[in-house]
Design a protein around this motif. Structure first.
Motif, PDB file in Angstrom:
ATOM      1  N   ARG A 188       0.801  -1.242   0.043  1.00  0.00           N
ATOM      2  CA  ARG A 188       0.082  -0.047  -0.021  1.00  0.00           C
ATOM      3  C   ARG A 188       0.867   1.122   0.000  1.00  0.00           C
ATOM      4  O   ARG A 188       1.758   1.381   0.711  1.00  0.00           O
ATOM      5  CB  ARG A 188      -1.047  -0.132   1.173  1.00  0.00           C
ATOM      6  N   GLY A 189       0.552   2.103  -0.799  1.00  0.00           N
ATOM      7  CA  GLY A 189       1.008   3.550  -0.720  1.00  0.00           C
ATOM      8  C   GLY A 189      -0.313   4.500  -0.482  1.00  0.00           C
ATOM      9  O   GLY A 189      -1.013   4.516  -0.831  1.00  0.00           O
ATOM     10  N   ASP A 190       0.290   5.200   0.838  1.00  0.00           N
ATOM     11  CA  ASP A 190      -0.621   6.052   1.636  1.00  0.00           C
ATOM     12  C   ASP A 190       0.207   7.254   1.609  1.00  0.00           C
ATOM     13  O   ASP A 190       0.898   7.628   2.671  1.00  0.00           O
ATOM     14  CB  ASP A 190      -1.301   5.343   2.902  1.00  0.00           C
ATOM     15  N   HIS A 191      -0.475   8.158   0.768  1.00  0.00           N
ATOM     16  CA  HIS A 191       0.394   9.629   0.765  1.00  0.00           C
ATOM     17  C   HIS A 191      -0.617  10.729   1.222  1.00  0.00           C
ATOM     18  O   HIS A 191      -1.710  10.849   0.428  1.00  0.00           O
ATOM     19  CB  HIS A 191       1.096   9.890  -0.365  1.00  0.00           C
ATOM     20  N   LEU A 192      -0.183  11.807   1.928  1.00  0.00           N
ATOM     21  CA  LEU A 192      -1.061  13.032   2.188  1.00  0.00           C
ATOM     22  C   LEU A 192      -0.084  14.149   1.951  1.00  0.00           C
ATOM     23  O   LEU A 192       0.884  14.221   2.546  1.00  0.00           O
ATOM     24  CB  LEU A 192      -1.574  12.981   3.391  1.00  0.00           C
ATOM     25  N   ASN A 193      -0.640  15.128   1.117  1.00  0.00           N
ATOM     26  CA  ASN A 193       0.115  16.416   1.077  1.00  0.00           C
ATOM     27  C   ASN A 193      -0.858  17.542   1.307  1.00  0.00           C
ATOM     28  O   ASN A 193      -2.200  17.496   0.844  1.00  0.00           O
ATOM     29  CB  ASN A 193       0.616  16.706  -0.745  1.00  0.00           C
ATOM     30  N   GLY A 194      -0.291  18.619   1.893  1.00  0.00           N
ATOM     31  CA  GLY A 194      -1.133  20.117   1.923  1.00  0.00           C
ATOM     32  C   GLY A 194      -0.145  21.193   1.952  1.00  0.00           C
ATOM     33  O   GLY A 194       0.812  21.061   2.126  1.00  0.00           O
ATOM     34  N   ALA A 195      -0.892  22.149   1.515  1.00  0.00           N
ATOM     35  CA  ALA A 195      -0.313  23.394   1.446  1.00  0.00           C
ATOM     36  C   ALA A 195      -1.205  24.604   1.737  1.00  0.00           C
ATOM     37  O   ALA A 195      -2.239  24.579   1.239  1.00  0.00           O
ATOM     38  CB  ALA A 195       0.609  23.620   0.103  1.00  0.00           C
ATOM     39  N   LEU A 196      -0.799  25.666   2.213  1.00  0.00           N
ATOM     40  CA  LEU A 196      -1.391  27.028   2.264  1.00  0.00           C
ATOM     41  C   LEU A 196      -0.426  28.038   1.937  1.00  0.00           C
ATOM     42  O   LEU A 196       0.663  27.952   2.072  1.00  0.00           O
ATOM     43  CB  LEU A 196      -1.477  27.254   3.995  1.00  0.00           C
ATOM     44  N   PHE A 197      -0.904  29.085   0.923  1.00  0.00           N
ATOM     45  CA  PHE A 197      -0.369  29.676  -0.016  1.00  0.00           C
ATOM     46  C   PHE A 197      -0.908  31.215   0.086  1.00  0.00           C
ATOM     47  O   PHE A 197      -2.087  31.226   0.209  1.00  0.00           O
ATOM     48  CB  PHE A 197       0.131  29.261  -1.291  1.00  0.00           C
ATOM     49  N   SER A 198       0.030  32.246  -0.098  1.00  0.00           N
ATOM     50  CA  SER A 198      -0.552  33.609  -0.287  1.00  0.00           C
ATOM     51  C   SER A 198       0.282  34.309  -1.296  1.00  0.00           C
ATOM     52  O   SER A 198       1.378  34.066  -1.415  1.00  0.00           O
ATOM     53  CB  SER A 198      -0.747  34.291   0.878  1.00  0.00           C
ATOM     54  N   TRP A 199      -0.357  35.322  -2.146  1.00  0.00           N
ATOM     55  CA  TRP A 199       0.491  35.992  -2.899  1.00  0.00           C
ATOM     56  C   TRP A 199       0.078  37.433  -2.756  1.00  0.00           C
ATOM     57  O   TRP A 199      -1.214  37.922  -3.030  1.00  0.00           O
ATOM     58  CB  TRP A 199       0.509  35.551  -4.588  1.00  0.00           C
ATOM     59  N   PHE A 200       0.740  38.147  -2.423  1.00  0.00           N
ATOM     60  CA  PHE A 200       0.496  39.807  -2.180  1.00  0.00           C
ATOM     61  C   PHE A 200       1.286  40.711  -3.064  1.00  0.00           C
ATOM     62  O   PHE A 200       2.391  40.424  -3.309  1.00  0.00           O
ATOM     63  CB  PHE A 200       0.688  40.415  -0.967  1.00  0.00           C
ATOM     64  N   GLN A 201       0.380  41.388  -4.124  1.00  0.00           N
ATOM     65  CA  GLN A 201       1.227  42.405  -4.926  1.00  0.00           C
ATOM     66  C   GLN A 201       0.685  43.738  -4.536  1.00  0.00           C
ATOM     67  O   GLN A 201      -0.431  43.935  -4.460  1.00  0.00           O
ATOM     68  CB  GLN A 201       0.617  41.949  -6.329  1.00  0.00           C
ATOM     69  N   SER A 202       1.438  44.652  -4.578  1.00  0.00           N
ATOM     70  CA  SER A 202       1.081  46.131  -4.238  1.00  0.00           C
ATOM     71  C   SER A 202       0.404  46.913  -5.369  1.00  0.00           C
ATOM     72  O   SER A 202       0.503  46.305  -6.400  1.00  0.00           O
ATOM     73  CB  SER A 202       2.416  47.004  -3.977  1.00  0.00           C
ATOM     74  N   PRO A 203      -0.267  47.765  -5.060  1.00  0.00           N
ATOM     75  CA  PRO A 203      -1.291  48.573  -6.286  1.00  0.00           C
ATOM     76  C   PRO A 203      -0.328  49.033  -7.480  1.00  0.00           C
ATOM     77  O   PRO A 203      -0.752  48.771  -8.336  1.00  0.00           O
ATOM     78  CB  PRO A 203      -1.656  49.621  -5.488  1.00  0.00           C
ATOM     79  N   ASN A 204       0.874  49.270  -6.958  1.00  0.00           N
ATOM     80  CA  ASN A 204       1.637  49.890  -8.198  1.00  0.00           C
ATOM     81  C   ASN A 204       2.718  48.918  -8.791  1.00  0.00           C
ATOM     82  O   ASN A 204       3.459  49.084  -9.575  1.00  0.00           O
ATOM     83  CB  ASN A 204       2.640  50.952  -7.817  1.00  0.00           C
ATOM     84  N   LYS A 205       2.374  47.357  -8.109  1.00  0.00           N
ATOM     85  CA  LYS A 205       2.989  46.445  -8.811  1.00  0.00           C
ATOM     86  C   LYS A 205       4.645  46.320  -8.441  1.00  0.00           C
ATOM     87  O   LYS A 205       5.296  45.334  -9.031  1.00  0.00           O
ATOM     88  CB  LYS A 205       2.692  46.142 -10.258  1.00  0.00           C
ATOM     89  N   ARG A 206       5.205  47.022  -7.565  1.00  0.00           N
ATOM     90  CA  ARG A 206       6.627  47.017  -7.206  1.00  0.00           C
ATOM     91  C   ARG A 206       7.054  46.026  -6.200  1.00  0.00           C
ATOM     92  O   ARG A 206       7.952  45.766  -6.223  1.00  0.00           O
ATOM     93  CB  ARG A 206       6.914  48.511  -6.931  1.00  0.00           C
TER      94      ARG A 206
END
Length: 666
Positions: A188-206
Motif C-alpha cells: 500500500r502507498g498512503d500519501h498525504l500532501n497539503g499546502a497553504l499559500f498567499s500572494w500579495f502584490q502592491s497596487p503599483n506592482k513594485r
C-alpha cells in the motif's frame, strides 16, 4: 516549536501585506481594460458576468525569477488520462509495481544540484514542494476537484482552492491524497500532501510577496517482493494475487516533511510590460529579492517481525525489530540583486542586458539514529554544518529571437566548499515556420550524497570518503510548433559516478560504490504530432547509449505513442477515444533494498519486455473533464506480465479506471 514560529510568521505576513502600500513612484504598466471593466461591474453589484477559466491566472516561483508572469489554466484534454506520476509519456519510471511505492526514472536523468543532499529520493514523485505551489490571481473564487478511482487498487484525490481577498491579496490551499492498496499483499502507498499559500502584490506592482507552508506525509509499505519469481513465466492465474506470499509483512517506509518559504521582491526604477502568447510580463529594471526557507525532514524504516532474511540481512541491533531514522532541519536565506538594461519599449524587448548577483546561506542540523523497541538508542549521530553559495547570472537578449544566459552557483565556504554548477543556454528563433533551436551546456561538481558517505542502520552500515562527481553535459533541442515536431540530443560525461551494488551475489548486503572510469552517455529523442482529419497520433521515441550499461540500468530504446479520434458529440461534448502504447527494450534491471530505500546493481538479469496498451475515452463538458481507462488490455497475448525491478511484478490488467476534474469559478 519551529512549526508554531513559522505559522505565526505566515499569519503576520498576511496581516501586514494586506495593508501594505508601496511608494507612489512612476510606473509604466499597460492597463488591462477587460479586467478593469469586470472589476467595475462587480463593484457596482452587477451579476451579468459569467466567470470562466480565462479569469483565473497563476504563476510559480520559477516564473518570477526575472519578471512577473502569469499564465492561464490548462483546461484541455491533453494528457488527461495519464493521471499517475509514474506513467508520464516523457518521464517514464521503473518501480515496485504500485502507485505510491519507491520509483526512479527509467531514462537517464542526473540530479542537477550541489551542496548537501541526504540521498533519499525514491518517494520524491509523490512529494509536494514549495516550488510546486501555484499562486493565483482570481477574479472569482476558484476551486478545482480531481478524483481518480480504480477500486481498492488505487485512488487519487486533489483539491485546489484560491480566492482574492482583495485585488492585491490572494490566498489558497492544496490538498492531495493517494491511497493505493495494489493487488499484492502489503504494498500500500498512503500519501498525504497539503499546502497553504498567499500572494500579495502592491497596487503599483513594485512589491510582491509569495509565501507557502507545505506538509508531506508519505507512507509506503515494503513487502520485500513476492516469493514466486516465476509468476510471469509459468501460468499461476489460479492463485489470487493477494494470496501470493511476500518476504516481509510489517515493514514500511515513512517520509515526513514540513516546509515554509517566504519570498519578497521589490522593483526599483522604471517598470515595463510585455504582452506574450502565454500572458503579460511585468519587467523591472532593478530588482531586490529576498527568500527565507525552512524545512524539517525525516526518513524512517520500520519493521516488527522475525523474517527469514530472504529480503534483508540480519538485524544488528535486534533480529526482529527495526527502527532506523535519518532527520535533518534546514534554514536557507537568499539575497539577490538584479539589474536590467533595455530600451523604453512596451511592444518588443531587444538589446536587453541582465545581471544577477546574490548570496545564499544554508544551515543544516543532521541526525541519524537506530532505536530499540523501547525507544532506547542503539546508535546516534548528530552534526551541524553550513554552506555559503555565490549566485550569479548574466544574460543578453539581442531581440525576441535570440538570447544567451549564463548561470553560476559556487559554494565558497562551508562543508561542501568546492561544489559548483556552471550553466549556459541560448535560444535562437529561426522563424515561426522554421522553428527554434535551444543550445545548452553545464558543468557540475557535486559532493556525494550523505547516504553514500555515512550510514548506520540495523541492516547496513558504512563510512566512506568518495570523490566529488563531475558531470559535463551538452544539449541540442529543436522545436517547431507549426509542424508539431521536437527533437533533442544530449551528451553526458560523468566522472566518479556513485551507485549502489551487491558485492557478493550470495549475500543481501549492499554497499555504495564509485565508478573507476568516466561514463559516456548519449540520449537522442524526437516527438511528432500527426493529424489525419479527426484522427491524431502523438509519437515520442528516445534512443540511449552508454559505454557502461552494467552500472547505468536503462533501456536503449523507449517509445510512447498515443492514437485517438477527436470528435464532438451533440455539439457540446468534446470527446477523445483512443489508446496509448508504450514500449522499451530489455536491459539489466535494478534490484531494490527495502531497509536502505535504495535501488542497486544486483543480478544482471534482463526481463522480457512487451508493448503495454492502455485504452481510454475522455470527454470535456462545460467545466468538467472526465475519463475512463482500461490498463494493460493486452496482458496474456505475449507475456503473462512484466517486471521493471527484480522480483517486483507490475500490476495486472485493470478493466476500469474513472477520473474527473471539475473546476468551479464562483
Amino acid at each position: 516549536m519551529y512549526r508554531k514560529i513559522f505559522l505565526l510568521v505566515f499569519c503576520l505576513a498576511l496581516a501586514v501585506t494586506s495593508n501594505l502600500f508601496a511608494q507612489d513612484l512612476k510606473t509604466k504598466v499597460n492597463d488591462n481594460k477587460e479586467l478593469d471593466s469586470l472589476r467595475k461591474m462587480e463593484e457596482e453589484g452587477k451579476d451579468s458576468v459569467i466567470f470562466t477559466s480565462k479569469y483565473i491566472r497563476y504563476t510559480t516561483l520559477r516564473l518570477t525569477k526575472d519578471s512577473i508572469q502569469t499564465i492561464p489554466l490548462d483546461t484541455t484534454l491533453n494528457g488527461f488520462q495519464n493521471f499517475s506520476v509514474l506513467v508520464q509519456p516523457r518521464r517514464p519510471t521503473v518501480g515496485l509495481g504500485n502507485l505510491g511505492l519507491s520509483a526512479l526514472p527509467m531514462l537517464f536523468e542526473p540530479l542537477k544540484t550541489i551542496g548537501f543532499d541526504a540521498g533519499f529520493h525514491t518517494l520524491d514523485y509523490y512529494a509536494l514542494t514549495n516550488e510546486d505551489v501555484r499562486y493565483y490571481q482570481a477574479r472569482a473564487p476558484f476551486t478545482s476537484l480531481y478524483y481518480v478511482n480504480s477500486g481498492e487498487i488505487e485512488q487519487v484525490f486533489k483539491v485546489i482552492h484560491s480566492q482574492n481577498i482583495n485585488k492585491n491579496l490572494n490566498i489558497g490551499l492544496n490538498f492531495n491524497r493517494i491511497g493505493a492498496n495494489g493487488k499484492y499483499s502489503h504494498q500500500r502507498g498512503d500519501h498525504l500532501n497539503g499546502a497553504l499559500f498567499s500572494w500579495f502584490q502592491s497596487p503599483n506592482k513594485r512589491y510582491n510577496l509569495w509565501t507557502n507552508i507545505v506538509f508531506n506525509t508519505l507512507k509506503a509499505e515494503e513487502n520485500g517482493s513476492i516469493r514466486n519469481d516465476t509468476i510471469f513465466t509459468k501460468p499461476t492465474f489460479s492463485i489470487e494475487r493477494e494470496a501470493q506470499a511476500t518476504r516481509l509483512t510489517t515493514a514500511k517506509r515513512i517520509y515526513r516533511q514540513r516546509a515554509f518559504i517566504l519570498k519578497q521582491t521589490y522593483f526599483v526604477g522604471r517598470i515595463d510590460s510585455l504582452a506574450e502568447a502565454a500572458g503579460r510580463k511585468i519587467l523591472p529594471t532593478n530588482k531586490i529579492a529576498y527568500t527565507l526557507k525552512y524545512d524539517a525532514n525525516s526518513y524512517t524504516f520500520k519493521k516488527d517481525e522475525a523474517d527469514d532474511n530472504s529480503a534483508l540481512p540480519p538485524g544488528i541491533a535486534d533480529k526482529a525489530y527495526t527502527n532506523d531514522s535519518t532527520r535533518y532541519n534546514h534554514v536557507q536565506n537568499e539575497f539577490i540583486y538584479s539589474f536590467f538594461l533595455r530600451a523604453k519599449s512596451s511592444a518588443l524587448i531587444k538589446n536587453e542586458l541582465k545581471l544577477d548577483v546574490g548570496l545564499k546561506h544554508d544551515y543544516y542540523k543532521y541526525n541519524q539514529f537506530v532505536l530499540f523497541k523501547d525507544n532506547a538508542k542503539y546508535y546516534g549521530y548528530n552534526a551541524s554544518f553550513q554552506n555559503v553559495t555565490l549566485l550569479g547570472n548574466a544574460g543578453y537578449r539581442l531581440s525576441d529571437k535570440i538570447d544567451l544566459n549564463v548561470d553560476l552557483q559556487q559554494i565558497f565556504q562551508g562543508r561542501n566548499t568546492g561544489d559548483f554548477l556552471y550553466e549556459a543556454k541560448s535560444n535562437v528563433l529561426l522563424s515561426k515556420s522554421v522553428g527554434r533551436i535551444i543550445l545548452g551546456a553545464y558543468f557540475q561538481n557535486k559532493s556525494p550524497e550523505e547516504i553514500y558517505t555515512r550510514y548506520v542502520g540495523s541492516h547496513y552500515n558504512w563510512d566512506n570518503n568518495f570523490d566529488r562527481t563531475k558531470t559535463i553535459n551538452f544539449s541540442f533541442n529543436y522545436l517547431n510548433e507549426k509542424l508539431g515536431f521536437d527533437a533533442g540530443a544530449q551528451y553526458y560525461l560523468v566522472t566518479n559516478y556513485l551507485y549502489f551494488l551487491q558485492p557478493n551475489a550470495n549475500s543481501l548486503k549492499i554497499a555504495p560504490s564509485q565508478s573507476a572510469s568516466p561514463i559516456n552517455f548519449l540520449k537522442i529523442s524526437a516527438g511528432k504530432k500527426f493529424k489525419f482529419g479527426k484522427f491524431n497520433l502523438d509519437a515520442y521515441v528516445v534512443y540511449q547509449k552508454t559505454d557502461n550499461p552494467g552500472i547505468l540500468g536503462t533501456p536503449e530504446l523507449y517509445s510512447f505513442n498515443t492514437f485517438y479520434l477527436d470528435q464532438t458529440f451533440f455539439k457540446v461534448l468534446k470527446t477523445n477515444i483512443g489508446f496509448d502504447v508504450r514500449y522499451n527494450t530489455p536491459y539489466s534491471n535494478y534490484s531494490y533494498s527495502a531497509a536502505a530505500g535504495q535501488f542497486y546493481v544486483g543480478s544482471s538479469r534482463k526481463f522480457d519486455t512487451t508493448p503495454i496498451v492502455d485504452v481510454w475515452v475522455k470527454a470535456s463538458l462545460r467545466r468538467a473533464n472526465l475519463f475512463l481507462k482500461f490498463d494493460y488490455v493486452n496482458q496474456g497475448l505475449d507475456l503473462l506480465g512484466y517486471n521493471t525491478i527484480n522480483n517486483y511484478p507490475m500490476q495486472d490488467r485493470a478493466l476500469f479506471k474513472f477520473g474527473v476534474n471539475w473546476n468551479f469559478y464562483d
